[in-house]
Design a protein around this motif. Structure first.
Motif, PDB file in Angstrom:
ATOM      1  N   LYS A   1       0.843  -1.193   0.000  1.00 45.75           N
ATOM      2  CA  LYS A   1       0.000   0.000   0.000  1.00 45.75           C
ATOM      3  C   LYS A   1       0.883   1.251   0.000  1.00 45.75           C
ATOM      4  O   LYS A   1       2.004   1.236   0.486  1.00 45.75           O
ATOM      5  CB  LYS A   1      -0.901  -0.004   1.235  1.00 45.75           C
ATOM      6  CG  LYS A   1      -1.903  -1.152   1.242  1.00 45.75           C
ATOM      7  CD  LYS A   1      -2.742  -1.139   2.507  1.00 45.75           C
ATOM      8  CE  LYS A   1      -3.733  -2.293   2.526  1.00 45.75           C
ATOM      9  NZ  LYS A   1      -4.541  -2.328   3.767  1.00 45.75           N
TER      10      LYS A   1
ATOM     11  N   LYS B   1       0.750   4.000   1.701  1.00 44.20           N
ATOM     12  CA  LYS B   1       1.165   4.517   3.010  1.00 44.20           C
ATOM     13  C   LYS B   1       2.337   3.708   3.567  1.00 44.20           C
ATOM     14  O   LYS B   1       3.227   4.266   4.224  1.00 44.20           O
ATOM     15  CB  LYS B   1       0.001   4.505   3.998  1.00 44.20           C
ATOM     16  CG  LYS B   1      -0.520   3.112   4.343  1.00 44.20           C
ATOM     17  CD  LYS B   1      -1.628   3.194   5.385  1.00 44.20           C
ATOM     18  CE  LYS B   1      -2.108   1.790   5.782  1.00 44.20           C
ATOM     19  NZ  LYS B   1      -3.171   1.849   6.813  1.00 44.20           N
ATOM     20  N   ASP B   2       2.357   2.388   3.307  1.00 43.18           N
ATOM     21  CA  ASP B   2       3.464   1.555   3.773  1.00 43.18           C
ATOM     22  C   ASP B   2       4.762   1.909   3.047  1.00 43.18           C
ATOM     23  O   ASP B   2       5.839   1.927   3.647  1.00 43.18           O
ATOM     24  CB  ASP B   2       3.145   0.075   3.564  1.00 43.18           C
ATOM     25  CG  ASP B   2       1.998  -0.402   4.444  1.00 43.18           C
ATOM     26  OD1 ASP B   2       1.854   0.154   5.548  1.00 43.18           O
ATOM     27  OD2 ASP B   2       1.264  -1.312   4.031  1.00 43.18           O
TER      28      ASP B   2
ATOM     29  N   ILE C   1       5.467   4.857   1.715  1.00 38.62           N
ATOM     30  CA  ILE C   1       5.893   6.185   2.183  1.00 38.62           C
ATOM     31  C   ILE C   1       6.602   6.076   3.527  1.00 38.62           C
ATOM     32  O   ILE C   1       7.668   6.664   3.728  1.00 38.62           O
ATOM     33  CB  ILE C   1       4.675   7.131   2.284  1.00 38.62           C
ATOM     34  CG1 ILE C   1       4.136   7.449   0.880  1.00 38.62           C
ATOM     35  CG2 ILE C   1       5.056   8.417   3.010  1.00 38.62           C
ATOM     36  CD1 ILE C   1       2.873   8.289   0.889  1.00 38.62           C
ATOM     37  N   LEU C   2       6.016   5.307   4.456  1.00 35.61           N
ATOM     38  CA  LEU C   2       6.624   5.154   5.781  1.00 35.61           C
ATOM     39  C   LEU C   2       7.991   4.480   5.695  1.00 35.61           C
ATOM     40  O   LEU C   2       8.976   4.948   6.284  1.00 35.61           O
ATOM     41  CB  LEU C   2       5.700   4.334   6.687  1.00 35.61           C
ATOM     42  CG  LEU C   2       4.428   5.033   7.185  1.00 35.61           C
ATOM     43  CD1 LEU C   2       3.548   4.044   7.935  1.00 35.61           C
ATOM     44  CD2 LEU C   2       4.774   6.219   8.067  1.00 35.61           C
TER      45      LEU C   2
ATOM     46  N   TYR D   1       1.341   4.398  -8.141  1.00 32.65           N
ATOM     47  CA  TYR D   1      -0.024   4.343  -7.612  1.00 32.65           C
ATOM     48  C   TYR D   1      -1.048   4.627  -8.715  1.00 32.65           C
ATOM     49  O   TYR D   1      -2.082   3.957  -8.811  1.00 32.65           O
ATOM     50  CB  TYR D   1      -0.176   5.361  -6.490  1.00 32.65           C
ATOM     51  CG  TYR D   1      -1.544   5.364  -5.840  1.00 32.65           C
ATOM     52  CD1 TYR D   1      -1.924   4.355  -4.968  1.00 32.65           C
ATOM     53  CD2 TYR D   1      -2.454   6.383  -6.116  1.00 32.65           C
ATOM     54  CE1 TYR D   1      -3.181   4.357  -4.381  1.00 32.65           C
ATOM     55  CE2 TYR D   1      -3.713   6.389  -5.532  1.00 32.65           C
ATOM     56  CZ  TYR D   1      -4.065   5.373  -4.663  1.00 32.65           C
ATOM     57  OH  TYR D   1      -5.316   5.380  -4.091  1.00 32.65           O
TER      58      TYR D   1
END
Length: 228
Positions: free
Chosen positions: A32, A34-35, A37-38, A158
């Motif tokens: 995902k 967000k994963d 990016i983190l 994405y």
């Protein structure tokens, strides 16, 4: 502020078109946004922190051939797992994903792939020129410049994921990881042959590539069998 802008744009330009930026496009087929990016943000902060504060000690103590070999194995692993059809978005009971530590996986992959890259060398150069008094500015400037370039890769991946037919991005990811893996392995074998002991680089590379291809065929056939 002038130093920050100089470091930021230098790092941004250095990262454009780099293998890690393309790697992030491929990773969007597995994790995902967000994963990614983190994991990427954490890896960038740690890598640039090492570069600025340690000033190249990592590359001095860790042989280049070992770095290349680890990076090659990481790329080939993600290529194989992509063709196997593993997807962290498959849900378990309670809506939890199968892979609970996706940011850690992204962190490790990005960390190894970027270690010793030209962007890290850029951070080391700035730190050496500006001194420890400007270490914090150099660290933040390098980190933000690198992340700004890589965020473009994430967003492209994405958008491709939401607009392209099912399976196309997985194929693209497999191709990208495979090319990077084989080429990085070639670089590692050359370094081993030159600095550790003479080895037949091309025969070993061909055998490893054929074995990897055979493994991928087996994984693909097993995925198709499960799908029926």
């Amino acid at each position: 502020m002038l130093l920050f802008l100089k470091v930021f744009f230098t790092e941004f330009i250095a990262e454009m078109g780099d293998k890690t930026q393309l790697m992030l496009i491929a990773l969007t087929s597995k994790y995902k946004l967000k994963d990614i990016i983190l994991g990427t943000a954490a890896a960038i902060l740690v890598l640039n922190g090492l570069a600025v504060l340690a000033g190249g000690l990592v590359s001095e103590f860790i042989p280049d051939w070992l770095i290349k070999t680890i990076a090659a194995l990481a790329f080939l692993y993600f290529a194989a797992s992509t063709i196997a059809g593993e997807d962290d978005e498959e849900e378990e009971e309670g809506g939890k994903t199968k892979i609970k530590f996706a940011p850690l996986a992204v962190f490790c992959t990005f960390f190894v792939a970027e270690l010793g890259d030209k962007t890290q060398l850029t951070a080391i150069t700035f730190a050496a020129n500006e001194g420890m008094a400007s270490a914090f500015v150099v660290w933040i400037g390098c980190s933000l410049g690198l992340f700004a370039a890589d965020i473009l890769g994430m967003l492209v991946g994405y958008l491709l994921k939401s607009k392209t037919p099912e399976g196309l991005l997985n194929t693209l990811a497999f191709v990208i990881f495979s090319i990077f893996g084989v080429y990085t392995l070639y670089q590692g074998l050359k370094l081993i042959s030159a600095g550790v002991c003479p080895i037949p680089v091309w025969p070993i590379l061909i055998v490893a590539t054929v074995a990897f291809a055979a493994l991928c065929v087996c994984l693909f056939m097993r995925r198709e069998k499960k799908a029926k």
